[in-house]
Structures are given as C-alpha cells and as structure tokens.
Design an enzyme around this catalytic site. Structure first.
Site, PDB file in Angstrom:
ATOM      1  N   CYS A  76      40.302  34.794  48.234  1.00  0.00           N
ATOM      2  CA  CYS A  76      40.592  33.712  49.184  1.00  0.00           C
ATOM      3  C   CYS A  76      40.756  34.274  50.601  1.00  0.00           C
ATOM      4  O   CYS A  76      39.792  34.770  51.172  1.00  0.00           O
ATOM      5  CB  CYS A  76      41.789  32.893  48.708  1.00  0.00           C
ATOM      6  SG  CYS A  76      41.907  31.281  49.541  1.00  0.00           S
ATOM      7  N   HIS A 178      39.999  31.173  43.531  1.00  0.00           N
ATOM      8  CA  HIS A 178      41.092  31.939  42.924  1.00  0.00           C
ATOM      9  C   HIS A 178      40.768  32.210  41.456  1.00  0.00           C
ATOM     10  O   HIS A 178      40.994  31.343  40.609  1.00  0.00           O
ATOM     11  CB  HIS A 178      42.410  31.164  43.032  1.00  0.00           C
ATOM     12  CG  HIS A 178      42.982  31.146  44.403  1.00  0.00           C
ATOM     13  ND1 HIS A 178      43.839  32.122  44.865  1.00  0.00           N
ATOM     14  CD2 HIS A 178      42.820  30.279  45.424  1.00  0.00           C
ATOM     15  CE1 HIS A 178      44.179  31.861  46.105  1.00  0.00           C
ATOM     16  NE2 HIS A 178      43.571  30.749  46.476  1.00  0.00           N
ATOM     17  N   GLU A 180      42.375  33.968  39.416  1.00  0.00           N
ATOM     18  CA  GLU A 180      43.630  33.974  38.648  1.00  0.00           C
ATOM     19  C   GLU A 180      44.115  32.570  38.311  1.00  0.00           C
ATOM     20  O   GLU A 180      45.015  32.407  37.487  1.00  0.00           O
ATOM     21  CB  GLU A 180      44.717  34.753  39.406  1.00  0.00           C
ATOM     22  CG  GLU A 180      45.352  34.046  40.582  1.00  0.00           C
ATOM     23  CD  GLU A 180      44.551  34.049  41.876  1.00  0.00           C
ATOM     24  OE1 GLU A 180      45.096  33.623  42.902  1.00  0.00           O
ATOM     25  OE2 GLU A 180      43.362  34.469  41.856  1.00  0.00           O
TER      26      GLU A 180
END
Length: 196
Positions: A76, A178, A180
């Site tokens: 990001c 993202h 994650e």
C-alpha cells in the site's frame, strides 16, 4: 529472518498474524543492520505517503533499502513511497519504481468514490508473486492514490481506470492492495514472496 520495517506507518497486527499463519519468523525493526541481513524485507504502510517518506528519511532508511539485494515487498503506502513521486503532499520518494503516484478522481454520477475501498479483481499478472493465482481473483484495497500502469507494472486493477495493483523492479516488489487482508489469495501471494 524477515524484517518488517518499523517506521510508524504499518498495519503490523494483520501482517504479523498473516506471517505467523505461514510459519514465518519475522521481526519489527528500524535497525539498518538487521534490515540489511534479513532474508526478506517488508515495508508495510497505511496513512499519508508524504508522512511515510518523512519518517523513513528521519530514520535514514532509504539508503539502506536502496542497497538491499534480497526480496523487498512494499504494501500500500509502502509501495507508493517506492515510486518516484506522490501527489499526496507533493513528496519525492525513493524512485525504485518508474511511476508518479496520483490521486483518484471522484465521479459521483458514475458512483466512483474516493477512497477505493473494498474487494477488486486482479488482471494482467506477470510475476512469480502470482504463482497459482488466477486472473480475476479478488484482493482487498483501501487507497485514495494510485500508481498508473508503467513498465514496472506486474498486475492491474480498475477504479474505474486501469492502475498498477502491483509493481516490480529487480528484487523490489510492491502491492497496492493489502495481501494480509486478502484472505487465501493474499496468503498465497505472501507465501510466493517468501519463496522468492
């Protein structure tokens, strides 16, 4: 050991949980020696890119990052500060990727809002980072600024125009989304990064 760079801009909890699920040994650090010796380096990021770049400069980290010859992943804002420049705060960045980060245009009559927030599909994937990921798989984005497509683009998405969802130059990778927070697809992308 994986070095997750600590410059007070990262979504560390989610990233830490994702790395733990993969059985990876990682350390949150701003120590230049630890970063230089790590097998892999992750530059996470949430918030303002100009502030992120200022924090990196204050910690004297850009010179260390630029010298790394092992795999580096910016996430990001971490990806955006690896570009040449960002419109957010009119800040010069590290210049790893040949892109200038721009702000999305809001188009109310078409329902296009800023920030771009939510799940969007990936396309045009060209990297080991996306091994076993099919075109059209969805990942999670939260951003108001984007890198246009450029020679370093290795995946794209739309909002509504095409933009760089991921970038690569030599050993440096960047994801605007993202991983994650992107479920099984994101976990596979992180796993692929750790295998590089």
């Amino acid at each position: 050991m994986i070095a997750v760079i600590d410059y007070k801009m990262g979504n560390i909890r989610s990233l830490g949980h994702a790395l733990q699920r993969l059985g990876a040994e990682w350390r949150l650090t701003a120590d230049t020696d630890e970063i230089a010796k790590a097998s892999h380096v992750i530059l996470p990021g949430v918030g303002n890119a100009a502030e992120a770049m200022a924090n990196l400069d204050r910690l004297r980290l850009p010179a260390t990052i630029l010298k790394i010859r092992r795999p580096v992943l910016g996430i990001c804002v971490g990806m955006q500060v690896m570009c040449r420049h960002t419109e957010e705060g009119d800040a010069h960045c590290m210049g790893i990727f040949d892109a200038k980060v721009r702000r999305f245009r809001e188009i109310p009559e078409r329902g296009i809002k800023v920030p771009n927030m939510g799940w969007s599909p990936l396309g045009n994937m060209e990297s080991k980072l996306f091994n076993d990921i099919r075109s059209g798989e969805y990942v999670y984005f939260v951003h108001s600024y984007y890198a246009p497509t450029c020679p370093d683009t290795i995946a794209t998405s739309r909002h509504p125009e095409l933009f760089s969802a991921a970038l690569k130059y030599e050993n440096f990778f960047g994801c605007q989304f993202h991983p994650e927070k992107s479920g099984e697809v994101g976990e596979r992308i992180l796993e692929n990064f750790l295998k590089i």
